[in-house]
Scaffold this motif. Structure first.
Motif, PDB file in Angstrom:
ATOM      1  N   ILE A 358       0.835  -1.209   0.000  1.00  0.00           N
ATOM      2  CA  ILE A 358       0.000   0.000   0.000  1.00  0.00           C
ATOM      3  C   ILE A 358       0.865   1.253   0.000  1.00  0.00           C
ATOM      4  CG2 ILE A 358      -1.649   1.358   1.377  1.00  0.00           C
ATOM      5  CD1 ILE A 358      -2.833  -1.304   2.340  1.00  0.00           C
ATOM      6  N   LEU A 359       1.892   1.282   0.851  1.00  0.00           N
ATOM      7  CA  LEU A 359       2.743   2.461   0.956  1.00  0.00           C
ATOM      8  C   LEU A 359       3.519   2.707  -0.338  1.00  0.00           C
ATOM      9  CD1 LEU A 359       4.155   2.080   4.590  1.00  0.00           C
ATOM     10  CD2 LEU A 359       2.122   3.318   3.820  1.00  0.00           C
ATOM     11  N   GLU A 360       4.025   1.636  -0.936  1.00  0.00           N
ATOM     12  CA  GLU A 360       4.773   1.792  -2.188  1.00  0.00           C
ATOM     13  C   GLU A 360       3.861   2.242  -3.328  1.00  0.00           C
ATOM     14  OE1 GLU A 360       6.665  -1.971  -2.723  1.00  0.00           O
ATOM     15  OE2 GLU A 360       8.277  -1.544  -1.282  1.00  0.00           O
ATOM     16  N   LYS A 361       2.623   1.759  -3.316  1.00  0.00           N
ATOM     17  CA  LYS A 361       1.655   2.184  -4.329  1.00  0.00           C
ATOM     18  C   LYS A 361       1.337   3.669  -4.172  1.00  0.00           C
ATOM     19  CE  LYS A 361      -2.969   1.135  -6.117  1.00  0.00           C
ATOM     20  NZ  LYS A 361      -4.210   0.341  -5.902  1.00  0.00           N
ATOM     21  N   GLU A 362       1.175   4.108  -2.935  1.00  0.00           N
ATOM     22  CA  GLU A 362       0.919   5.530  -2.671  1.00  0.00           C
ATOM     23  C   GLU A 362       2.085   6.390  -3.133  1.00  0.00           C
ATOM     24  OE1 GLU A 362      -1.939   5.242   1.330  1.00  0.00           O
ATOM     25  OE2 GLU A 362       0.196   5.700   1.519  1.00  0.00           O
TER      26      GLU A 362
END
Length: 371
Positions: A358-362
């Motif tokens: 999720i963090l990398e996608k953001e």
């Protein structure tokens, strides 16, 4: 248990919902473990979560269209069907029934006529959920809850579909079926669990807790559930080779159901805090406000009424209160015994992978906007 290396081909495998959350993880694991297997993915739209492997083909289609499904089976001629497709949780009741029940019946009929050997259905651990009885180490002997006793119509339709799948077993004698009941799936691409928890962290809601956090709950990392599905396929194909012999009841997989989890029940809010910590939360437990269950249930009801008038959904609902304070964990002994199942990724690593995704996608989306 270590991850298995490449294994022999499983023939032609059709995966319904193969571009969905669980479905695409099954596709990826199948490509990794059985690289010679020919995989066909059927989904309403196949533009997301696609594999780059040349062994995977994609087919747009609707499982509620019986003629289209029959035609697709005649074209693909699958040996195996892994049926993960289901209606969206927020769909209307008639959609749940049409997709989950009638769609499954269409697939079963087409599979029986096309000579499919093995059919694995993704059911739900919630089919035994009764809001009046806490689920403590619940196993496959617990009765399914349907009709007026089942508070979630979606879950009732999953139970009806599961029943249809098991009743179709050995009709004809060479058609073998079983059902998998996963609980609380999370991981990369999850749209239900982790994103909502990370959003709660972003909104500063980690300082609240409902109840005493004394309720054990099962959460399951998605790759473990994919792993269990492939074990079920292998077991059914092994049984198929032995036909017309029927295995002993202690070994039989066809016509059976299996709960699948991480086998690591945790206190509900401990899981939430592990997710929040991975997302960057460092709030000390001493700063957390505890809301009594009854008080939170009352507040949730009030907020639902107020927000209903406004045409919106509140951050706190009675269903969320019940969900976060209910004991709900399952025994996976049967899957261990008959499928040889053992989780391949533990809960902590699963949380790390899921939140990191999720963090990398953001971060990628931020960089894209900044260009």
């Amino acid at each position: 248990m270590s991850v298995q290396g490449p294994s022999p081909s499983l023939g032609k495998v059709l995966i319904t919902g193969g571009c969905g959350f669980l479905g695409h993880h099954i596709v990826n694991l199948l490509v990794q473990r059985h690289p010679a297997t020919q995989i066909a993915v059927l989904d309403l739209r196949t533009n997301l979560n696609r594999s780059s492997s040349s062994t995977v083909s994609y087919h747009d289609g609707d499982i509620t269209d019986a003629d289209a499904i029959k035609s697709l089976f005649a074209q693909i001629k699958p040996d195996v069907v892994i049926h993960t497709a289901s209606a969206n949780l927020i769909s209307k009741n008639e959609v749940h029934y049409k997709v989950n029940v009638e769609g499954t019946q269409n697939l079963l009929k087409a599979a029986q006529e096309a000579g499919v050997k093995a059919f694995v259905y993704t059911s739900s651990a919630s089919v035994i959920y009764n809001p009046k009885i806490e689920l403590k180490n619940a196993d496959e002997t617990w009765p399914m809850v349907t009709g007026d006793d089942q508070p979630e119509y979606y879950t009732a339709t999953k139970a009806y579909a599961e029943t249809a799948v098991l009743e179709a077993n050995r009709t004809p004698a060479s058609f073998l079926t079983c059902a998998i009941r996963p609980a609380g799936i999370f991981g990369e691409g999850d749209v239900q669990l982790l994103p909502k928890m990370v959003t709660a962290f972003r909104k500063g809601q980690t300082k609240f807790q409902v109840g005493d956090n004394d309720n054990l709950f099962d959460f399951s990392y998605v790759e473990n559930i994919a792993h269990g599905h492939l074990l079920a396929v292998q077991a059914l194909l092994h049984t198929h080779k032995m036909l017309p012999t029927v295995p002993l009841d202690t070994e039989r997989v066809d016509g059976e159901v299996f709960f699948l989890t991480n086998g690591q029940p945790v206190y509900f809010w401990d899981f939430a805090r592990a997710v929040w910590h991975e997302a960057g939360d460092r709030l000390p437990l001493s700063s957390v406000w505890h809301l009594g269950q009854d008080f939170a249930f009352f507040v949730g009801g009030m907020l639902e009424w107020i927000f209903w008038i406004l045409g919106k959904t509140p951050n706190l609902t009675r269903q969320q209160v019940k969900y976060s304070t209910f004991t709900r964990y399952y025994s996976i002994d049967k899957a261990k015994r008959k499928l040889g199942y053992s989780p391949i990724v533990d809960l902590d690593e699963g949380v790390r992978r899921g939140v990191r995704y999720i963090l990398e996608k953001e971060e990628r989306e931020k960089q894209k906007k900044g260009q």
